[in-house]
Design a protein around this motif. Structure first.
Motif, mmCIF file in Angstrom:
data_model
loop_
_atom_site.group_PDB
_atom_site.id
_atom_site.type_symbol
_atom_site.label_atom_id
_atom_site.label_comp_id
_atom_site.label_asym_id
_atom_site.label_seq_id
_atom_site.Cartn_x
_atom_site.Cartn_y
_atom_site.Cartn_z
ATOM 1 N N LYS A 73 0.822 -1.219 0.000
ATOM 2 C CA LYS A 73 0.000 0.000 0.000
ATOM 3 C C LYS A 73 0.850 1.261 0.000
ATOM 4 N N VAL A 74 1.974 1.218 0.701
ATOM 5 C CA VAL A 74 2.815 2.407 0.826
ATOM 6 C C VAL A 74 3.628 2.637 -0.452
ATOM 7 N N ARG A 75 4.182 1.578 -1.007
ATOM 8 C CA ARG A 75 5.204 1.772 -2.035
ATOM 9 C C ARG A 75 5.023 0.893 -3.265
ATOM 10 N N ARG A 76 4.846 -0.407 -3.038
ATOM 11 C CA ARG A 76 4.976 -1.357 -4.140
ATOM 12 C C ARG A 76 3.876 -1.239 -5.201
ATOM 13 N N HIS A 77 2.663 -0.808 -4.799
ATOM 14 C CA HIS A 77 1.583 -0.742 -5.785
ATOM 15 C C HIS A 77 1.889 0.270 -6.891
ATOM 16 N N ARG A 78 2.772 1.244 -6.574
ATOM 17 C CA ARG A 78 3.149 2.226 -7.601
ATOM 18 C C ARG A 78 4.179 1.649 -8.559
ATOM 19 N N LEU A 79 4.978 0.712 -8.068
ATOM 20 C CA LEU A 79 6.061 0.140 -8.882
ATOM 21 C C LEU A 79 5.564 -0.926 -9.855
ATOM 22 N N PHE A 80 4.635 -1.776 -9.366
ATOM 23 C CA PHE A 80 4.173 -2.916 -10.174
ATOM 24 C C PHE A 80 2.769 -2.636 -10.684
ATOM 25 N N GLN A 81 2.652 -2.391 -11.981
ATOM 26 C CA GLN A 81 1.354 -1.979 -12.510
ATOM 27 C C GLN A 81 0.785 -3.000 -13.482
ATOM 28 N N ARG A 82 -0.465 -3.291 -13.191
ATOM 29 C CA ARG A 82 -1.193 -4.293 -13.950
ATOM 30 C C ARG A 82 -1.193 -4.015 -15.454
ATOM 31 N N HIS A 83 -1.409 -2.765 -15.843
ATOM 32 C CA HIS A 83 -1.517 -2.467 -17.280
ATOM 33 C C HIS A 83 -0.174 -2.707 -17.990
ATOM 34 N N HIS A 126 14.442 -8.056 -10.082
ATOM 35 C CA HIS A 126 13.761 -6.993 -10.827
ATOM 36 C C HIS A 126 14.764 -6.183 -11.642
ATOM 37 N N ARG A 127 15.835 -6.824 -12.034
ATOM 38 C CA ARG A 127 16.867 -6.175 -12.838
ATOM 39 C C ARG A 127 17.303 -7.107 -13.937
ATOM 40 N N ARG A 128 17.599 -6.527 -15.081
ATOM 41 C CA ARG A 128 18.220 -7.315 -16.142
ATOM 42 C C ARG A 128 19.671 -7.547 -15.750
ATOM 43 N N MET A 138 7.029 -3.651 -13.989
ATOM 44 C CA MET A 138 7.705 -2.494 -13.359
ATOM 45 C C MET A 138 7.517 -1.200 -14.146
ATOM 46 N N VAL A 139 7.284 -0.108 -13.421
ATOM 47 C CA VAL A 139 7.125 1.206 -14.048
ATOM 48 C C VAL A 139 8.442 1.668 -14.683
ATOM 49 N N ASP A 140 8.312 2.585 -15.611
ATOM 50 C CA ASP A 140 9.473 3.164 -16.290
ATOM 51 C C ASP A 140 9.757 4.503 -15.612
ATOM 52 N N ASP A 141 10.469 4.460 -14.462
ATOM 53 C CA ASP A 141 10.686 5.675 -13.679
ATOM 54 C C ASP A 141 12.138 6.142 -13.709
ATOM 55 N N GLY A 142 12.933 5.521 -14.545
ATOM 56 C CA GLY A 142 14.327 5.915 -14.665
ATOM 57 C C GLY A 142 15.231 5.318 -13.600
ATOM 58 N N ARG A 143 14.654 4.661 -12.590
ATOM 59 C CA ARG A 143 15.464 4.081 -11.521
ATOM 60 C C ARG A 143 15.495 2.552 -11.577
#
Ligand SMILES: [Fe+2]
Length: 305
Positions: free
Chosen positions: A37-47, A234-236, A258-263
């Motif tokens: 709820k705090v962090r991971r839901h923003r990183l891993f996105q269903r779409h 979660h890394r190549r 994983m989102v494309d957030d540059g990190r």
């Protein structure tokens, strides 16, 4: 004729169903839900997971290897939707699954948990030494033979203590490997080993590592394998084990959603094009990655291992 193997890992499918924490209370799961709820839901996105899946399907691979962490906190309500997602990719004969630490986050009876993935973890070759790793009906290692490719599935997923993302194979699974690898090589198969955790020490820190990675990498150095694929980080990544018979490539896949957030490495998958040329195996890796700017999935790398 070349064999095209797709590799997908760590979609960490959300959302986590409501009421998850109270249905079967476990402190580790509560912490996992808070972290989602705090962090991971923003990183891993269903779409993103869905775009990646659609891109994978559009390539019509011969087979798909899925190296675990389909879900997040091994809640009863997570397994059914994850199974449906697997079914949206292909049939159990077309996908080989090995579980990750988040699929076995806390103890849950096999019948209402991991059994959802069972058809995707059934081997089609009998051999000595396979063991019941997760208290269920599924034996590991399992082997699936597809044309001249042997897919070897290992389970490193056993519930771990609080704040640990480790995994372990156990003696029985490791002991079954040398004879199996030797036999498959002598019969001319291209040996592809699938595992969730990194198979060699040093790829991740000890709090997240495979506890018996030293033993596994020694077996791989002794008996060889044409390709070892994993997720979890979660890394190549690309590493090699120097084996007696030549180098063993270890390829790590990104988290599919994983989102494309540059990190982080954005979500994606790998395509392995496997061919035999003058008696040696040639394996080309094509990296397909989510592009946050265009909302498409594109090739971001291509190399031979
Ligand atoms: Fe993991």
């Amino acid at each position: 004729l070349e064999f095209r193997l797709a590799h997908l890992s760590d979609p960490h499918l959300g959302p986590i169903p409501k009421g998850t924490v109270f249905k079967d209370f476990k402190l580790k799961r509560l912490i996992g839900v808070i972290s989602w709820k705090v962090r991971r839901h923003r990183l891993f996105q269903r779409h993103i997971a869905e775009a990646v899946r659609d891109d994978l399907k559009a390539h019509a691979p011969d087979h798909c290897a899925f190296t675990g962490d389909a879900i997040n906190v091994s809640a009863v309500g997570e397994f059914g939707p994850a199974r449906e997602w697997l079914e949206s990719i292909g049939s159990a004969g077309e996908i080989s699954f090995v579980p990750g630490n988040h699929d076995a986050y806390v103890e849950i009876p096999y019948a209402i948990g991991m059994s959802h993935f069972e058809p995707y973890m059934l081997g089609d070759m009998r051999f000595d030494g396979a063991c019941m790793h997760m208290g269920g009906a599924t034996a590991f290692p399992y082997v699936r033979l597809r044309r001249n490719i042997a897919l070897i599935g290992l389970s490193s997923a056993l519930p771990q203590s609080l704040f640990k993302a480790t995994g372990s194979l156990g003696h029985e699974q490791i002991q079954a490997l040398p004879e199996l690898l030797k036999d498959l090589k002598s019969r001319g198969f291209c040996r592809v080993v699938m595992i969730h955790h990194p198979p060699m020490p040093g790829i991740t820190d000890r709090r997240r590592a495979l506890l018996d990675d030293g033993e596994l990498s020694r077996v791989l150095a002794e008996k060889g394998a044409e390709l070892v694929i994993f997720g979890h980080n979660h890394r190549r990544s690309l590493h090699y084990i120097e084996a007696k018979t030549g180098k063993v490539p270890l390829v790590g896949a990104p988290a599919a959603s994983m989102v494309d957030d540059g990190r982080h490495n954005p979500g994606g998958w790998n395509l392995y094009t496997i061919d035999r040329d003058k008696g040696t195996w040639q394996i080309q890796v094509t990296e397909r990655s989510w592009d946050g700017l265009t909302g498409g999935v594109v090739t971001t790398g291509e190399y031979f291992v």
